[in-house]
Design an enzyme around this catalytic site. Structure first.
Site, PDB file in Angstrom:
ATOM      1  N   HIS A 157      -3.363   2.726   2.292  1.00 56.96           N
ATOM      2  CA  HIS A 157      -2.764   4.072   2.378  1.00 56.96           C
ATOM      3  C   HIS A 157      -1.253   4.002   2.155  1.00 56.96           C
ATOM      4  O   HIS A 157      -0.690   4.786   1.378  1.00 56.96           O
ATOM      5  CB  HIS A 157      -3.100   4.654   3.749  1.00 56.96           C
ATOM      6  CG  HIS A 157      -2.636   6.055   3.960  1.00 56.96           C
ATOM      7  ND1 HIS A 157      -3.485   7.142   3.906  1.00 56.96           N
ATOM      8  CD2 HIS A 157      -1.412   6.567   4.236  1.00 56.96           C
ATOM      9  CE1 HIS A 157      -2.801   8.245   4.129  1.00 56.96           C
ATOM     10  NE2 HIS A 157      -1.538   7.917   4.345  1.00 56.96           N
ATOM     11  N   GLU A 158      -0.585   3.057   2.820  1.00 64.78           N
ATOM     12  CA  GLU A 158       0.870   2.955   2.687  1.00 64.78           C
ATOM     13  C   GLU A 158       1.277   2.394   1.321  1.00 64.78           C
ATOM     14  O   GLU A 158       2.312   2.792   0.770  1.00 64.78           O
ATOM     15  CB  GLU A 158       1.436   2.081   3.817  1.00 64.78           C
ATOM     16  CG  GLU A 158       1.115   2.568   5.219  1.00 64.78           C
ATOM     17  CD  GLU A 158       1.528   4.007   5.451  1.00 64.78           C
ATOM     18  OE1 GLU A 158       2.535   4.439   4.853  1.00 64.78           O
ATOM     19  OE2 GLU A 158       0.834   4.707   6.209  1.00 64.78           O
ATOM     20  N   HIS A 160       1.390   5.216  -0.926  1.00 67.22           N
ATOM     21  CA  HIS A 160       2.635   5.975  -0.768  1.00 67.22           C
ATOM     22  C   HIS A 160       3.767   5.318  -1.555  1.00 67.22           C
ATOM     23  O   HIS A 160       4.588   6.012  -2.184  1.00 67.22           O
ATOM     24  CB  HIS A 160       3.011   6.069   0.710  1.00 67.22           C
ATOM     25  CG  HIS A 160       2.265   7.129   1.462  1.00 67.22           C
ATOM     26  ND1 HIS A 160       2.033   8.383   0.948  1.00 67.22           N
ATOM     27  CD2 HIS A 160       1.707   7.125   2.703  1.00 67.22           C
ATOM     28  CE1 HIS A 160       1.370   9.106   1.827  1.00 67.22           C
ATOM     29  NE2 HIS A 160       1.151   8.366   2.887  1.00 67.22           N
ATOM     30  N   HIS A 184      -0.341  12.755   0.576  1.00 68.65           N
ATOM     31  CA  HIS A 184      -1.516  13.002   1.404  1.00 68.65           C
ATOM     32  C   HIS A 184      -2.445  14.025   0.760  1.00 68.65           C
ATOM     33  O   HIS A 184      -2.000  14.985   0.129  1.00 68.65           O
ATOM     34  CB  HIS A 184      -1.103  13.517   2.787  1.00 68.65           C
ATOM     35  CG  HIS A 184      -0.624  12.437   3.695  1.00 68.65           C
ATOM     36  ND1 HIS A 184       0.136  12.678   4.816  1.00 68.65           N
ATOM     37  CD2 HIS A 184      -0.795  11.093   3.670  1.00 68.65           C
ATOM     38  CE1 HIS A 184       0.416  11.548   5.421  1.00 68.65           C
ATOM     39  NE2 HIS A 184      -0.140  10.569   4.744  1.00 68.65           N
TER      40      HIS A 184
END
Length: 1007
Positions: free
Chosen positions: A322-323, A326, A332
Site C-alpha cells: 500500500h505504501e 503511494h 486511496h
C-alpha cells in the site's frame, strides 16, 4: 486445450497422488552451471511438456549466489509462462498453462521433486489496517552539514566522496512504447532497525524480510494490476543498536528523518552506482499513527522516496504494498471513485482488508498505475548494481516459518499456536494463544503461510494439511510414554468484593515423570465467572470513565462483534470513527445487558445471572412498576425538551410522531454534559431495499408483557430511507431508528442517571409552533412494602415573643378524636434581643504577589448570647443586618503586597536574515520589568539556520544550451521538481533548456 495437455494433467494428478516425481539422473538444465550464458536456450522435459527456458541475466543475487533464475514458456501452449529457479540442483518453478497454475518444488529428499496444481480458494476477511491519513504531499527537510544521521550499521552502507554525478551516471534514454511500459524495475533498500533484530533475531530477520517482500512482489504482480513490475532488493541495512532516526510517537517527524537519512546514503554512494529507487524502513515500534506512512509520488527522487512501515507479522506485506503504491503516486480508493471496491477491501482502500488468498487492485489503481508509469524514469531500466530480484510468484515459501513463529510474529511475545481448541484443519485458519491464557484463542482470520508444517511429514497447501512429497499419511504408533493431565486443582476464591468476578483453576501435565508445559494437548488452566455474594452499590460506568480520561468529549462505543466487547473503544460526542485504547480491565462487564459476563485479558468470559442479584434479576416475580406517559409538545425554532426519563428505568421505549423532520438529542442530567445528537451517530438505509416489518409500540400496553403490533404501514410510503444508530449514554446502550415522521428509541438495561430527550426541527425557520406527540414507556423494580405505622399529627402554634423567650401551644390530632393527649406548651425564641456582628474566617488572598492582593471575609448579624463555632451555625442563627449596629468590622484587607519575581521572556523567531539562500533567524529576549536588572543576568539568545529559495543566478539564466534537451522526460517535471533536480550537474546537462527556463522564471520572481 490440446489432447496432450489433458494427458499431461492426468499424469500430473497420478504423480501427485502417488507421491514425488524423480527427474532423470542427468541435470535437468542441459548446460552445466559454470558454462551458462544468457544467450543460450535450455530445455526441460517435464512430463508431457517441453519447457523452453532462457537465463535472466539482469537478475543479481548477492545474498544467495548459488541460485540462478530462468524464464520461458511451454512449447505449443499459447499464453503459457514459466519461471524456474535452480539453487544447488534444487528446482523451484511456477508454470501458468491454460489459465491454471502449477508449482514445482523440491522435497526434503535429495533429487526428488513434486509438481502440484494450485486451486486458490477465497479466504475470509483478514485483520484490518486503518491507513487513513497515511500520506504526505511534501516534507520539511533541512540538510545541515553538521547533522549526524548515519548510525553505525552491522551491514555497512557503502561510502565514498560526495559526487553529484552518481545519480545520473550512465543513464540510458528510454522511450515508452505507445502500448505501455513492457517492464518496470523497482529497486529497493530495506532497513530493519534494532526492534526488528531483537524480535526476529539477527540471522532469522534476513529470511523474514525476504519472505515478507516476496508477498509484496506477489501483490504487485497480481493480474488485477497488470503491472509487469519486478521488485529488486538492492541493499539491506540491519541496525543492532538503538537508532536515533525515528521520532517515536510522531510518525510525520519520523518520515522526514528517514527521508533525510536516505538522501545522505544516496549521496555517499560510490561513483558509478545508481543506488535505489525507494526505501522501506521496517520497525516494530509504535509509530503514533497509521501502520505505514509515505510521501505521495516520491519515487525516483532522493529526498522523498522513503516510506516507514510497522511490522505486525507477514500480513504487514499488504501495508508495505500500500505504501509503495503511494510512493508511485497512487491514491486511496473511495476518494471520489471506486467506493464499492474499497468497501470490499482493495489494496489501496483506506482500511486494508486482504489475505494471501484474497487480494485485488481496484480499477482506479490500475488506471493510475499505467497513467503515471511514463513518469517513473528510474524504473524503466534495471541498474548494474547487485540485488535480490523478487519474481512475484505465489509459490510455497523457501523459508519455513512454523505456526508458533507465525503466531509470535503476528501477536507478539508469548504467543504460540492454540492447542486448547480442536479444529478440523490446522491450515484453514491460524489460531494463536498466549502462554498465560492458553484457553483463549485469537486469529487475524487468515490461514498459515503456504508450506507451513502442520504435522509429522505434513505441510499446508491451499489451506489443507497434506503429506509432504515422498510421504503418505502415516498411522500413529502407540507411544509407551504418553503425556497425561493431572487432576484439576480447587477453584480459587472469587476476586470480586461484590457483584461478579473471576476464579481460576489449573492442572499439571506429566510426561516421563516430569512436569511439562507443552507435551499435553488442551488447556492447563480454566477461568470462570463467580458471584461475590452481594450486589454492588450504584457504581459509575467504567467505560465512560476510561473514555473520559482519554478526552473529555469521548463516550464509549460498543462494537457489533462480540469478540471486541472487551476493548476500550471510544467515539466523539460529535460522531466520527471509533478509536481503540486497548483492553478493558479484568472484571469489567462485557456488555450493558449481561452484567454477569466478565472480561478477562481482553476476552469475554460467559456467566449466568445469580438469583439474588438485583442488577439482572430485578423483576423476579414478574410484578414490576410499568410507567406509561404521553406528551404533546409545541416545537419552536430551538431545542425543546420532550421528556425526562428517570434513572433506574429499564426496558425503555420512546415513540415520537412528528409532521416534520426532527433532530433528536440526548443529554444526561449532569453538570457539563454535552448534547449527543442522534444524527451524528446514525447510518442511512434505503427503505425500498429492506423487507422488514416495523414495530409499532402501543403506549396503552405495558411493555413488560412484550405485546407489540406488526404494522407494515407505519412508515409513509413516500419516504425512501431511514436512519438507524446506537450510542452509550447514562450508563446504557440506546438504539434508535428514525424517519421523517417517526422516531423510535429503545434501551433494555438500567439508566444510571436521568436522561433528557430533546428535539429541534431540521429546518428551524417555522413561523408557527408545531405539535409533536411522544409516548414513553419504561419499567422499574417494585419497592419493598413497609408495615403500616400510625403516628399522632402534631401542630405547633405561633410563639408569643420574637426574642427574649416566649411560649407556644402544641396540640395533637387523632382519628375520631379518640385517645388524644392533652394540649401542652413549649418555650420558643429564647435567644437574646440584642444582636452583634460576627465574622467568618478570612478567605485566600487574590494574588500571591504584586500590589493588588486583597482578601475578604463574610459578616453575620447574630444574637449576642448565641454560642457559634462553625459557619453553618452562623448561617442558621443570622438575622437581618438592620438589627445590628451600623459600624461593621472590616470585611476586606490587603495581603501579599510583595514584589513579584520577573524573568527574561523569549519573543517569536525573527524572519530569516536573508531573502534567498541561507540565513540566520534568532529569538530575542525581553525583560517585562521597567529595569532589566530585576530580571537578572541576560541569557544567550537562541539562533537557528534558515534557508529560503535558491538565489537566482544571472550566469545560470544566460547559460547557452543546445537546441533540444537530451532527454524526453525533462518536460514532465514540475517547477518544484526542477528546482531540486537542477542542482545536480548531470541532470542540468541532460535537461539544460528546462533548467534554464526554471531559472528565468525564478529570476523574474525575485528580480
Amino acid at each position: 486445450m490440446p489432447c496432450c495437455l489433458w494427458a499431461a494433467l492426468s499424469l500430473l494428478l497420478a504423480v501427485v497422488g502417488a507421491g514425488a516425481w524423480t527427474p532423470p539422473r542427468q541435470p535437468l538444465l542441459l548446460t552445466p552451471r559454470h558454462r551458462r550464458h544468457a544467450q543460450e536456450t535450455h530445455h526441460l522435459r517435464l512430463l508431457g511438456w517441453d519447457l523452453k527456458l532462457k537465463e535472466n541475466k539482469a537478475i543479481r543475487s548477492p545474498y544467495y549466489k548459488e541460485c540462478q533464475f530462468f524464464t520461458g514458456r511451454v512449447l505449443h501452449e499459447e499464453g503459457s509462462a514459466v519461471t524456474v529457479t535452480e539453487c544447488d540442483g534444487q528446482l523451484y518453478g511456477l508454470l501458468q498453462v491454460g489459465g491454471e497454475e502449477f508449482v514445482l518444488q523440491p522435497t526434503r529428499t535429495q533429487e526428488k521433486h513434486v509438481l502440484r496444481r494450485r486451486d486458490v480458494t477465497h479466504s475470509e476477511r483478514s485483520a484490518e489496517y486503518n491507513l487513513t491519513g497515511d500520506t504526505v504531499i511534501d516534507l520539511d527537510l533541512d540538510f545541515d552539514e553538521d547533522d549526524d544521521l548515519l548510525p553505525t550499521s552491522h551491514v555497512h552502507p557503502r561510502h565514498s566522496d560526495h559526487s553529484d554525478k552518481e545519480y545520473f551516471h550512465d543513464m540510458h534514454l528510454f522511450r515508452r512504447p505507445a502500448s505501455g511500459v513492457k517492464g518496470l524495475w523497482l529497486e529497493l533498500a530495506i532497513v530493519a532497525d534494532n526492534t526488528m533484530l531483537k524480535f526476529h533475531g539477527r540471522e532469522r530477520v534476513k529470511h523474514y524480510i525476504l519472505a515478507l517482500m516476496n508477498i509484496v512482489s506477489a501483490i504487485f504482480n497480481d493480474p488485477s494490476l497488470g503491472s509487469n513490475i519486478t521488485l529488486v532488493i538492492n541493499k539491506l541495512f540491519l541496525y543492532e543498536d538503538k537508532d536515533i532516526i525515528l521520532k517515536y510517537g510522531n510518525i510525520k517527524k519520523s518520515l522526514e528523518a528517514i527521508n533525510k537519512w536516505n538522501y545522505r546514503h544516496l549521496m555517499k554512494l560510490p561513483e558509478g552506482s545508481t543506488g535505489w529507487d525507494a526505501t522501506i524502513w521496517l520497525t516494530r515500534s509504535q509509530l503514533g499513527g497509521p501502520s505505514g506512512f509515505a510521501p505521495v509520488g516520491g519515487v525516483c527522487t532522493k529526498t522523498r522516496s522513503a516510506a516507514i512501515d510497522r511490522d505486525e507479522g507477514l500480513t504487514s506485506a499488504f501495508v508495505i504494498a500500500h505504501e509503495l503504491a503511494h510512493l508511485l503516486g497512487l491514491t486511496h480508493d473511495g476518494e471520489g471513485n471506486c467506493q464499492s471496491e474499497a468497501l470490499r477491501g482493495s489494496v489501496m482502500a483506506p482500511t486494508v482488508l486482504a489475505t494471501l488468498h484474497n487480494f485485488a487492485w481496484s480499477s482506479c489503481s490500475k488506471e493510475q498505475f499505467h497513467a503515471k508509469s511514463k513518469k517513473w524514469w528510474c524504473l524503466h531500466e534495471r541498474s548494474t548494481d547487485e540485488g535480490v530480484e523478487l519474481g512475484g510468484a505465489k509459490e510455497l515459501s523457501n523459508y519455513v516459518f512454523t505456526m508458533d513463529e507465525q503466531c509470535r510474529t503476528e501477536f507478539g511475545e508469548g504467543f504460540s499456536v492454540c492447542r486448547s481448541v480442536k479444529v478440523r484443519s490446522a491450515c484453514s485458519r491460524l489460531w494463536c494463544a498466549h502462554r498465560a491464557m492458553p484457553h483463549v484463542c485469537r486469529s487475524k482470520r487468515a490461514p498459515p503461510l503456504e508450506g507451513t508444517p502442520c504435522g509429522q511429514n505434513q505441510w499446508c497447501v491451499d489451506r489443507v494439511c497434506e503429506p509432504m512429497p515422498g510421504h503418505s499419511k502415516e498411522t500413529k504408533v502407540e507411544n509407551k510414554h504418553t503425556p497425561e493431565w493431572g487432576d484439576w486443582e480447587e477453584w480459587s476464591a472469587c476476586n470480586a468484593d461484590c457483584g461478579y468476578g473471576l476464579r481460576t483453576r489449573t492442572r499439571k501435565c506429566k510426561y516421563r515423570g516430569f512436569v511439562s508445559e507443552s507435551a499435553c494437548e488442551g488447556a492447563g488452566s480454566q477461568v470462570a465467572t463467580c458471584w461475590a455474594g452481594s450486589s454492588c452499590a450504584a457504581t459509575r460506568d467504567i467505560r465512560s470513565d476510561l473514555c473520559h480520561r482519554q478526552q473529555s468529549r469521548l463516550i464509549p462505543y460498543l462494537h457489533a462483534n462480540e469478540s471486541n466487547h472487551c476493548e476500550i473503544s471510544c467515539v466523539d460526542y460529535a460522531g466520527g470513527s471509533p478509536t481503540n485504547f486497548g483492553a478493558l480491565p479484568d472484571g469489567t462487564p462485557c456488555s450493558y445487558l449481561r452484567p454477569f459476563d466478565v472480561c478477562f485479558q481482553g476476552t469475554c468470559v460467559k456467566g449466568q445471572c445469580n438469583s439474588s442479584d438485583t442488577t439482572c434479576n430485578w423483576c423476579p416475580d414478574g410484578y414490576c412498576n410499568n410507567n406509561t406517559n404521553t406528551y404533546t409538545r409545541l416545537l419552536g425554532n430551538g431545542w425543546t425538551r420532550m421528556t425526562m426519563v428517570p434513572h433506574e428505568a429499564r426496558q425503555l421505549s420512546i415513540h415520537i410522531a412528528t409532521p416534520i423532520p426532527l433532530h433528536i438529542a440526548l443529554r444526561e442530567r449532569k453538570r457539563d454534559k454535552p448534547i449527543l445528537e442522534l444524527s451524528k451517530h446514525s447510518k442511512k438505509f434505503d427503505i425500498s431495499s429492506l423487507q422488514d416489518n416495523y414495530l409499532k409500540y402501543d403506549p396503552s400496553v405495558p411493555q413488560n408483557l412484550q405485546i407489540v403490533e406488526m404494522d407494515s404501514n407505519i412508515l409513509d410510503l413516500k419516504e425512501s430511507f431511514r436512519y438507524e444508530g446506537e450510542a452509550i449514554t447514562a450508563g446504557t446502550l440506546l438504539r434508535w431508528n428514525q424517519t421523517d415522521t417517526d422516531i423510535y428509541i429503545t434501551s433494555e438495561s438500567r439508566l444510571q442517571t436521568d436522561l433528557m430527550i430533546m428535539a429541534i426541527p431540521v429546518n428551524p425557520t417555522l413561523e408557527d409552533a408545531v405539535s409533536v406527540d411522544a409516548s414513553v414507556n419504561y419499567s422499574t423494580p417494585t419497592g419493598r412494602t413497609r408495615p403500616l405505622e400510625y403516628r399522632w399529627s402534631i401542630e405547633r402554634g405561633p410563639c408569643s415573643a420574637s426574642c427574649g423567650g416566649g411560649v407556644r401551644l402544641i396540640t395533637a390530632q387523632c382519628h375520631r378524636d379518640q385517645k388524644c393527649p392533652p394540649p401542652r406548651y413549649e418555650s420558643c425564641n429564647t435567644h437574646s434581643c440584642e444582636f452583634v456582628w460576627a465574622s467568618d474566617d478570612w478567605e485566600e488572598c487574590s494574588s500571591t504577589c504584586g500590589s493588588n492582593g486583597v482578601q475578604e471575609r463574610q459578616l453575620f448579624c447574630v444574637p449576642s448570647n448565641a454560642s457559634m463555632l462553625s459557619r453553618r451555625e452562623f448561617i442558621k442563627h443570622s438575622v437581618s443586618p438592620v438589627m445590628c449596629s451600623s459600624s461593621k468590622p472590616p470585611h476586606r484587607q490587603p495581603c501579599n503586597r510583595i514584589p513579584c519575581p520577573v524573568y527574561w521572556r523569549e519573543q517569536p523567531w525573527t524572519p530569516c536574515s536573508a531573502s534567498c539562500g541561507r540565513g540566520v533567524s534568532r529569538r530575542p529576549l525581553t525583560c517585562p520589568a521597567s529595569d532589566e536588572l530585576l530580571c537578572g543576568p541576560k541569557p544567550r539568545e537562541r539562533r537557528r539556520r534558515c534557508r529560503l529559495r535558491r538565489c537566482p543566478s544571472a550566469l545560470r539564466v544566460a547559460v547557452q544550451c543546445p537546441e533540444r534537451d537530451h532527454a524526453h522526460y525533462c518536460e514532465l517535471f514540475t517547477l518544484e521538481q526542477l528546482h531540486r533536480n537542477c542542482e545536480v550537474p548531470p541532470f542540468r546537462k541532460y535537461c539544460c533548456n528546462a533548467c534554464r527556463d526554471a531559472d528565468r522564471r525564478q529570476h523574474r520572481r525575485y528580480g
